[in-house]
Motif scaffolding. Structure first.
Motif, PDB file in Angstrom:
ATOM      1  N   ILE A   1       0.837  -1.199   0.000  1.00  0.00           N
ATOM      2  CA  ILE A   1       0.000   0.000   0.000  1.00  0.00           C
ATOM      3  C   ILE A   1       0.874   1.252   0.000  1.00  0.00           C
ATOM      4  O   ILE A   1       0.600   2.218  -0.728  1.00  0.00           O
ATOM      5  N   LEU A   2       1.933   1.245   0.788  1.00  0.00           N
ATOM      6  CA  LEU A   2       2.859   2.376   0.791  1.00  0.00           C
ATOM      7  C   LEU A   2       3.496   2.559  -0.586  1.00  0.00           C
ATOM      8  O   LEU A   2       3.654   3.685  -1.076  1.00  0.00           O
ATOM      9  N   TYR A   3       3.816   1.454  -1.250  1.00  0.00           N
ATOM     10  CA  TYR A   3       4.381   1.511  -2.599  1.00  0.00           C
ATOM     11  C   TYR A   3       3.375   2.129  -3.569  1.00  0.00           C
ATOM     12  O   TYR A   3       3.737   2.965  -4.407  1.00  0.00           O
TER      13      TYR A   3
ATOM     14  N   ILE B   1      -4.785   5.612  -8.474  1.00  0.00           N
ATOM     15  CA  ILE B   1      -5.608   6.067  -7.350  1.00  0.00           C
ATOM     16  C   ILE B   1      -6.692   5.036  -7.055  1.00  0.00           C
ATOM     17  O   ILE B   1      -6.977   4.735  -5.897  1.00  0.00           O
ATOM     18  N   GLY B   2      -7.295   4.468  -8.105  1.00  0.00           N
ATOM     19  CA  GLY B   2      -8.290   3.410  -7.914  1.00  0.00           C
ATOM     20  C   GLY B   2      -7.696   2.202  -7.218  1.00  0.00           C
ATOM     21  O   GLY B   2      -8.312   1.629  -6.313  1.00  0.00           O
TER      22      GLY B   2
ATOM     23  N   SER C   1      -6.938  -0.967  -2.306  1.00  0.00           N
ATOM     24  CA  SER C   1      -6.027  -1.553  -1.318  1.00  0.00           C
ATOM     25  C   SER C   1      -6.347  -1.085   0.093  1.00  0.00           C
ATOM     26  O   SER C   1      -6.326  -1.867   1.045  1.00  0.00           O
ATOM     27  N   LEU C   2      -6.642   0.202   0.234  1.00  0.00           N
ATOM     28  CA  LEU C   2      -6.983   0.723   1.562  1.00  0.00           C
ATOM     29  C   LEU C   2      -8.291   0.133   2.077  1.00  0.00           C
ATOM     30  O   LEU C   2      -8.408  -0.193   3.259  1.00  0.00           O
ATOM     31  N   VAL C   3      -9.277  -0.044   1.199  1.00  0.00           N
ATOM     32  CA  VAL C   3     -10.544  -0.668   1.604  1.00  0.00           C
ATOM     33  C   VAL C   3     -10.298  -2.108   2.046  1.00  0.00           C
ATOM     34  O   VAL C   3     -10.834  -2.550   3.068  1.00  0.00           O
ATOM     35  N   MET C   4      -9.468  -2.829   1.301  1.00  0.00           N
ATOM     36  CA  MET C   4      -9.157  -4.206   1.672  1.00  0.00           C
ATOM     37  C   MET C   4      -8.421  -4.264   3.012  1.00  0.00           C
ATOM     38  O   MET C   4      -8.671  -5.154   3.823  1.00  0.00           O
ATOM     39  N   LEU C   5      -7.533  -3.305   3.266  1.00  0.00           N
ATOM     40  CA  LEU C   5      -6.824  -3.258   4.540  1.00  0.00           C
ATOM     41  C   LEU C   5      -7.786  -3.008   5.695  1.00  0.00           C
ATOM     42  O   LEU C   5      -7.724  -3.685   6.724  1.00  0.00           O
ATOM     43  N   VAL C   6      -8.692  -2.063   5.523  1.00  0.00           N
ATOM     44  CA  VAL C   6      -9.677  -1.771   6.573  1.00  0.00           C
ATOM     45  C   VAL C   6     -10.566  -2.982   6.817  1.00  0.00           C
ATOM     46  O   VAL C   6     -10.836  -3.345   7.964  1.00  0.00           O
TER      47      VAL C   6
END
Length: 109
Positions: A58-60, A89-90, A95-100
């Motif tokens: 995600i950081l990458y 951006i998509g 990725s952020l949604v999957m992490l949450v």
């Protein structure tokens, strides 16, 4: 080279690229841990590797999203950089949604 172009403030594109390179290797190390420690053998090693791999991936994505508008396309098509930026951006949002969701389901958040 891209070292003369300024990216975000005082940080050059070259420096962000090197940071992204290091972050991708750390993410790869996490994937190596996932492959080395199966879930049934060592749950701690497997989960640690998965966390490292996903968080640094995600950081990458974030670093690549920052770099997208500054990259000169190979064929010099002006609009393609914005298409690439929207795709990244998509991917970042996904990725952020999957992490949450992962943190919510695993009880870590």
């Amino acid at each position: 080279t891209n070292t003369a172009k300024k990216g975000c403030g005082n940080i050059t594109i070259h420096v962000i690229n090197i940071i992204g390179y290091c972050v991708s290797y750390i993410s790869g190390l996490g994937m190596f841990l996932v492959g080395s420690y199966t879930f049934s053998d060592s749950m701690t090693g497997h989960i640690l590797g998965a966390d490292v791999a996903f968080l640094f991936a995600i950081l990458y994505f974030m670093l690549q999203t920052i770099l997208s508008p500054f990259v000169e396309p190979k064929f010099r098509i002006k609009w393609i950089r914005w298409v690439i930026l929207c795709i990244r951006i998509g991917m970042l949002v996904f990725s952020l949604v999957m992490l949450v969701l992962y943190l919510f389901i695993s009880g870590g958040g």
